[in-house]
Design an enzyme around this catalytic site. Sequence first.
Site, PDB file in Angstrom:
ATOM      1  N   LYS A  46      -1.399   1.176   4.228  1.00 21.58           N
ATOM      2  CA  LYS A  46      -2.191   0.330   5.146  1.00 21.58           C
ATOM      3  C   LYS A  46      -3.688   0.620   5.052  1.00 21.58           C
ATOM      4  O   LYS A  46      -4.491  -0.301   5.002  1.00 21.58           O
ATOM      5  CB  LYS A  46      -1.739   0.529   6.592  1.00 21.58           C
ATOM      6  CG  LYS A  46      -0.399  -0.056   6.936  1.00 21.58           C
ATOM      7  CD  LYS A  46      -0.174  -0.080   8.443  1.00 21.58           C
ATOM      8  CE  LYS A  46      -0.332   1.278   9.093  1.00 21.58           C
ATOM      9  NZ  LYS A  46       0.628   2.277   8.552  1.00 21.58           N
ATOM     10  N   ARG A  78      -0.220  -0.586  18.300  1.00 17.59           N
ATOM     11  CA  ARG A  78       0.882   0.235  17.788  1.00 17.59           C
ATOM     12  C   ARG A  78       2.145   0.100  18.637  1.00 17.59           C
ATOM     13  O   ARG A  78       3.164   0.708  18.323  1.00 17.59           O
ATOM     14  CB  ARG A  78       0.474   1.703  17.684  1.00 17.59           C
ATOM     15  CG  ARG A  78       0.290   2.411  18.995  1.00 17.59           C
ATOM     16  CD  ARG A  78      -0.209   3.837  18.789  1.00 17.59           C
ATOM     17  NE  ARG A  78       0.719   4.650  18.023  1.00 17.59           N
ATOM     18  CZ  ARG A  78       1.700   5.368  18.561  1.00 17.59           C
ATOM     19  NH1 ARG A  78       1.888   5.355  19.875  1.00 17.59           N
ATOM     20  NH2 ARG A  78       2.487   6.100  17.815  1.00 17.59           N
ATOM     21  N   ARG A  98       3.203  14.351  -1.841  1.00 19.95           N
ATOM     22  CA  ARG A  98       1.761  14.615  -1.884  1.00 19.95           C
ATOM     23  C   ARG A  98       1.459  16.103  -1.880  1.00 19.95           C
ATOM     24  O   ARG A  98       2.110  16.877  -1.182  1.00 19.95           O
ATOM     25  CB  ARG A  98       1.066  13.966  -0.679  1.00 19.95           C
ATOM     26  CG  ARG A  98       0.863  12.480  -0.815  1.00 19.95           C
ATOM     27  CD  ARG A  98      -0.162  11.937   0.146  1.00 19.95           C
ATOM     28  NE  ARG A  98       0.187  12.131   1.536  1.00 19.95           N
ATOM     29  CZ  ARG A  98       0.106  11.173   2.465  1.00 19.95           C
ATOM     30  NH1 ARG A  98      -0.278   9.962   2.133  1.00 19.95           N
ATOM     31  NH2 ARG A  98       0.418  11.429   3.716  1.00 19.95           N
ATOM     32  N   ARG A 155       1.169  19.657   3.081  1.00 19.53           N
ATOM     33  CA  ARG A 155       0.851  19.732   4.504  1.00 19.53           C
ATOM     34  C   ARG A 155       2.129  19.657   5.335  1.00 19.53           C
ATOM     35  O   ARG A 155       3.110  19.028   4.932  1.00 19.53           O
ATOM     36  CB  ARG A 155      -0.062  18.571   4.930  1.00 19.53           C
ATOM     37  CG  ARG A 155      -1.409  18.521   4.248  1.00 19.53           C
ATOM     38  CD  ARG A 155      -2.266  17.428   4.861  1.00 19.53           C
ATOM     39  NE  ARG A 155      -1.502  16.193   5.038  1.00 19.53           N
ATOM     40  CZ  ARG A 155      -1.835  15.221   5.888  1.00 19.53           C
ATOM     41  NH1 ARG A 155      -2.894  15.332   6.642  1.00 19.53           N
ATOM     42  NH2 ARG A 155      -1.107  14.123   5.976  1.00 19.53           N
ATOM     43  N   ARG A 173       8.277  10.661  11.907  1.00 18.33           N
ATOM     44  CA  ARG A 173       7.213   9.661  12.030  1.00 18.33           C
ATOM     45  C   ARG A 173       7.776   8.257  11.839  1.00 18.33           C
ATOM     46  O   ARG A 173       7.356   7.315  12.526  1.00 18.33           O
ATOM     47  CB  ARG A 173       6.115   9.936  11.005  1.00 18.33           C
ATOM     48  CG  ARG A 173       5.291  11.182  11.306  1.00 18.33           C
ATOM     49  CD  ARG A 173       4.395  11.570  10.135  1.00 18.33           C
ATOM     50  NE  ARG A 173       3.428  10.539   9.797  1.00 18.33           N
ATOM     51  CZ  ARG A 173       2.729  10.523   8.676  1.00 18.33           C
ATOM     52  NH1 ARG A 173       2.907  11.478   7.768  1.00 18.33           N
ATOM     53  NH2 ARG A 173       1.853   9.560   8.446  1.00 18.33           N
TER      54      ARG A 173
END
Length: 220
Positions: free
Chosen positions: A13, A88, A127, A161, A172
């Site tokens: 996004k 949201r 990542r 992370r 999430r």
Amino acid sequence: MRIVLVGPPGAGKGTQAALLAQTLSIPHISTGDLFRANISQGTELGQKAQEYMRAGRLVPDEVTIGMAKDRMDQADAEGGFLLDGFPRNLAQAEALDGILKDEKLSLDAVLDLEVEEDEVVKRIAGRRMCRKDSSHIFHVEYSPSKESGVCDVCGGELYQREDDREDTVRKRLEVYHNETEPIIDYYKAQGLVTTLSALGAVADVTKRALAALGREDAAA
């Protein structure tokens, strides 16, 4: 144009919002930027948000809505804007409709970036960031470093992370399904939603989005 961009974490996004806003010459308004700006400027809303964040509590909808309204009222947003991360949830979507209605305005489109959950997990959990410079980002599959665990740019250690761990990503996603996905049906009822595949090259996704907006000409 007044556009809302939605999609799960890892759908790209932020990247698409920045590209579309630049191409369409409208401001990119993201929730993260709103919070950072209000907190750094010490606004009343920023101070309220910081109090909640320091206490480890969620910032109430009315604070986020207030920040978004203030930003949309700025001169550069008179000709339109692209919202990323707001609304949201349904309460924020209904508030946005109310804000626009008061100004005799309305949304032009809602772009829903679609990507399968397993792909989201692969994108985010893969990542790796550099401890020396967080702007150096790699991916174990899509853009691996030449030497495992070592940054190609500065030689710093690459790490994953906590927010990028698979269990965190799935949590999430659960929050997204429960809180944000309902706004898609809300906007579908208004005939505003176009669902786009978020797979493929960044430029290809941008072209799909511009086509959905009837702005293929802007892709040149």
